[in-house]
Scaffold this active site. Sequence first.
Site, PDB file in Angstrom:
ATOM      1  N   ILE A 177       0.718  -1.073   0.076  1.00 19.75           N
ATOM      2  CA  ILE A 177       0.100  -0.010  -0.078  1.00 19.75           C
ATOM      3  C   ILE A 177       0.836   1.137   0.082  1.00 19.75           C
ATOM      4  O   ILE A 177       0.666   2.239  -0.707  1.00 19.75           O
ATOM      5  CB  ILE A 177      -0.849  -0.041   1.210  1.00 19.75           C
ATOM      6  CG1 ILE A 177      -1.888  -1.082   1.086  1.00 19.75           C
ATOM      7  CG2 ILE A 177      -1.676   1.235   1.212  1.00 19.75           C
ATOM      8  CD1 ILE A 177      -2.684  -1.366   2.239  1.00 19.75           C
ATOM      9  N   ASP A 196      10.832   2.914   7.287  1.00 17.75           N
ATOM     10  CA  ASP A 196      10.457   1.408   7.345  1.00 17.75           C
ATOM     11  C   ASP A 196      11.783   0.722   7.358  1.00 17.75           C
ATOM     12  O   ASP A 196      12.532   0.709   6.629  1.00 17.75           O
ATOM     13  CB  ASP A 196       9.934   1.032   5.751  1.00 17.75           C
ATOM     14  CG  ASP A 196       9.317  -0.333   6.157  1.00 17.75           C
ATOM     15  OD1 ASP A 196      10.147  -1.372   6.702  1.00 17.75           O
ATOM     16  OD2 ASP A 196       8.512  -0.867   5.217  1.00 17.75           O
ATOM     17  N   ALA A 255      -5.175   4.990   7.455  1.00 20.79           N
ATOM     18  CA  ALA A 255      -6.217   4.191   6.747  1.00 20.79           C
ATOM     19  C   ALA A 255      -5.701   2.735   6.878  1.00 20.79           C
ATOM     20  O   ALA A 255      -5.914   1.750   6.137  1.00 20.79           O
ATOM     21  CB  ALA A 255      -6.331   4.481   5.232  1.00 20.79           C
ATOM     22  N   ALA A 256      -4.904   2.486   7.837  1.00 19.60           N
ATOM     23  CA  ALA A 256      -4.197   1.112   8.292  1.00 19.60           C
ATOM     24  C   ALA A 256      -4.945   0.642   9.202  1.00 19.60           C
ATOM     25  O   ALA A 256      -5.722  -0.323   8.992  1.00 19.60           O
ATOM     26  CB  ALA A 256      -2.843   1.465   8.674  1.00 19.60           C
ATOM     27  N   ARG A 257      -4.573   0.739  10.506  1.00 18.48           N
ATOM     28  CA  ARG A 257      -5.446   0.276  11.838  1.00 18.48           C
ATOM     29  C   ARG A 257      -5.533   1.151  12.679  1.00 18.48           C
ATOM     30  O   ARG A 257      -4.636   2.043  13.125  1.00 18.48           O
ATOM     31  CB  ARG A 257      -4.357  -0.998  12.287  1.00 18.48           C
ATOM     32  CG  ARG A 257      -4.396  -2.264  11.533  1.00 18.48           C
ATOM     33  CD  ARG A 257      -5.950  -2.803  11.408  1.00 18.48           C
ATOM     34  NE  ARG A 257      -6.017  -4.138  10.791  1.00 18.48           N
ATOM     35  CZ  ARG A 257      -7.107  -4.698  10.171  1.00 18.48           C
ATOM     36  NH1 ARG A 257      -8.390  -4.084  10.230  1.00 18.48           N
ATOM     37  NH2 ARG A 257      -7.148  -5.997   9.651  1.00 18.48           N
ATOM     38  N   ASP A 281      -9.908   6.429   8.357  1.00 20.64           N
ATOM     39  CA  ASP A 281     -10.724   5.554   8.264  1.00 20.64           C
ATOM     40  C   ASP A 281     -10.782   4.251   8.862  1.00 20.64           C
ATOM     41  O   ASP A 281     -11.701   3.488   8.847  1.00 20.64           O
ATOM     42  CB  ASP A 281     -10.173   4.700   6.731  1.00 20.64           C
ATOM     43  CG  ASP A 281     -11.092   3.900   6.190  1.00 20.64           C
ATOM     44  OD1 ASP A 281     -12.224   4.180   5.853  1.00 20.64           O
ATOM     45  OD2 ASP A 281     -10.703   2.797   5.858  1.00 20.64           O
ATOM     46  N   GLU A 286     -14.795  -0.146  16.536  1.00 20.50           N
ATOM     47  CA  GLU A 286     -15.589   0.001  15.248  1.00 20.50           C
ATOM     48  C   GLU A 286     -17.050  -0.803  15.474  1.00 20.50           C
ATOM     49  O   GLU A 286     -16.808  -1.847  15.937  1.00 20.50           O
ATOM     50  CB  GLU A 286     -14.949  -0.442  14.167  1.00 20.50           C
ATOM     51  CG  GLU A 286     -13.682   0.555  14.001  1.00 20.50           C
ATOM     52  CD  GLU A 286     -12.762  -0.089  12.592  1.00 20.50           C
ATOM     53  OE1 GLU A 286     -13.093  -1.000  12.003  1.00 20.50           O
ATOM     54  OE2 GLU A 286     -11.929   0.565  12.327  1.00 20.50           O
ATOM     55  N   HIS A 305     -14.170   2.763   7.588  1.00 21.76           N
ATOM     56  CA  HIS A 305     -13.382   1.807   7.247  1.00 21.76           C
ATOM     57  C   HIS A 305     -13.726   1.222   5.920  1.00 21.76           C
ATOM     58  O   HIS A 305     -14.077   0.039   5.983  1.00 21.76           O
ATOM     59  CB  HIS A 305     -13.714   0.644   8.509  1.00 21.76           C
ATOM     60  CG  HIS A 305     -12.479  -0.475   8.397  1.00 21.76           C
ATOM     61  ND1 HIS A 305     -11.970  -1.177   9.662  1.00 21.76           N
ATOM     62  CD2 HIS A 305     -11.599  -0.887   7.478  1.00 21.76           C
ATOM     63  CE1 HIS A 305     -10.844  -1.688   9.295  1.00 21.76           C
ATOM     64  NE2 HIS A 305     -10.557  -1.582   7.950  1.00 21.76           N
ATOM     65  N   LEU A 306     -13.694   1.965   5.128  1.00 20.93           N
ATOM     66  CA  LEU A 306     -13.827   1.532   3.577  1.00 20.93           C
ATOM     67  C   LEU A 306     -12.883   1.824   2.622  1.00 20.93           C
ATOM     68  O   LEU A 306     -13.154   1.666   1.531  1.00 20.93           O
ATOM     69  CB  LEU A 306     -15.184   2.676   3.074  1.00 20.93           C
ATOM     70  CG  LEU A 306     -16.680   2.528   3.727  1.00 20.93           C
ATOM     71  CD1 LEU A 306     -17.309   3.842   3.313  1.00 20.93           C
ATOM     72  CD2 LEU A 306     -17.373   1.253   3.405  1.00 20.93           C
TER      73      LEU A 306
END
Length: 361
Positions: A177, A196, A255-257, A281, A286, A305-306
Amino acid sequence: MTKILTAGDHFVLNSLLQEALVRHAPTAVEVSELTLPWPVEPFHPVGEVDEASGTEDELIEALQGVQVCLTQMAPLTERVLHECPDLRLFAITRGGPVNANIPAATQHGVAVTSAPGRNATATAEHTVALLLAAVRQVPQRNSELLAGEWRSDYYRYQDVGPEIRGATVGLVGYGAIGSRVAGILNGFGARILVFDPFLQPGALPESAHQAGSLEELLAAADIVTLHARLTAATTGLIGARELAAMRPGSILINAARGALVDYDALCDALEAGHLFAAGLDVYPAEPLPAASRLRTIRSVVMTPHLAGASKPTAHKAADIGASEVGRFLRGEALQHCSNPRRLPPGCPSPPPARHALDPNR
């Protein structure tokens, strides 16, 4: 004849799973189906597994005499395994096998596979959509116009954000991603900075630069976007200290976790004006609780979460899962087997553990 159950839902449809099986199954198979209620009904814990759909009872009934289950959300629990002795392969069409009890599956001789990377493109595009919406505060201005407000006063210097061109965008994680996000933003003219610690030498294109530490990235970036896998090491990766290290007026995208971020600390940083905006997201709980502070902060852009929701994601998920079924039926090694050391026949030795910042999930 091998009996296969497709346990689809309202996203990865049974029709998609069965079409993919026609392409990948080497021999005639007997296929039955079960339709699970997700996402019309939210996923939930079932037995000892998380993020599942349906019930143990209905799955047990559908799996009687079945050797292979191809599904996205069905719960593979100890009880299901005990009651379905013929089962040999449980092929999950999502990025990770969170709805399967892997140790129990291994004990019962059931191979479990997943479909990493299925939603990488969709999630990368959604991440950039959140980024643009947060930078320009598009949802907020749209809501005001619909309510009859015309707020040209937002042109005040203190109320406007950065441009993407020339901005430094820090990517925390550079897997399937993160690398796609970098490619998209490179087209905008952004300066790409990556943290990273498991990045292989030469993995970055010339247009991107590697940060030596998370702290270095946070201090340099105008926009920070997260692409880390959730592990014990990455839980709370971005807390009050890290948010304070970010540049004044910067933006955070996740938008990961949800558990990667301390959302109370994020709310503090937004309310204090230290951060300009955030795009989210995913959340620690949730659905997002009604009393969440995030609902009260106007500079936050949120989606439920879309990020992975696209038609190509559903097709890729079905295809990856069905290809594993095909390998299993041909007696070949499985590509994405999740079982540890004690493996059933046909499942290869487990791959090296994915590092903490791998976004495939």
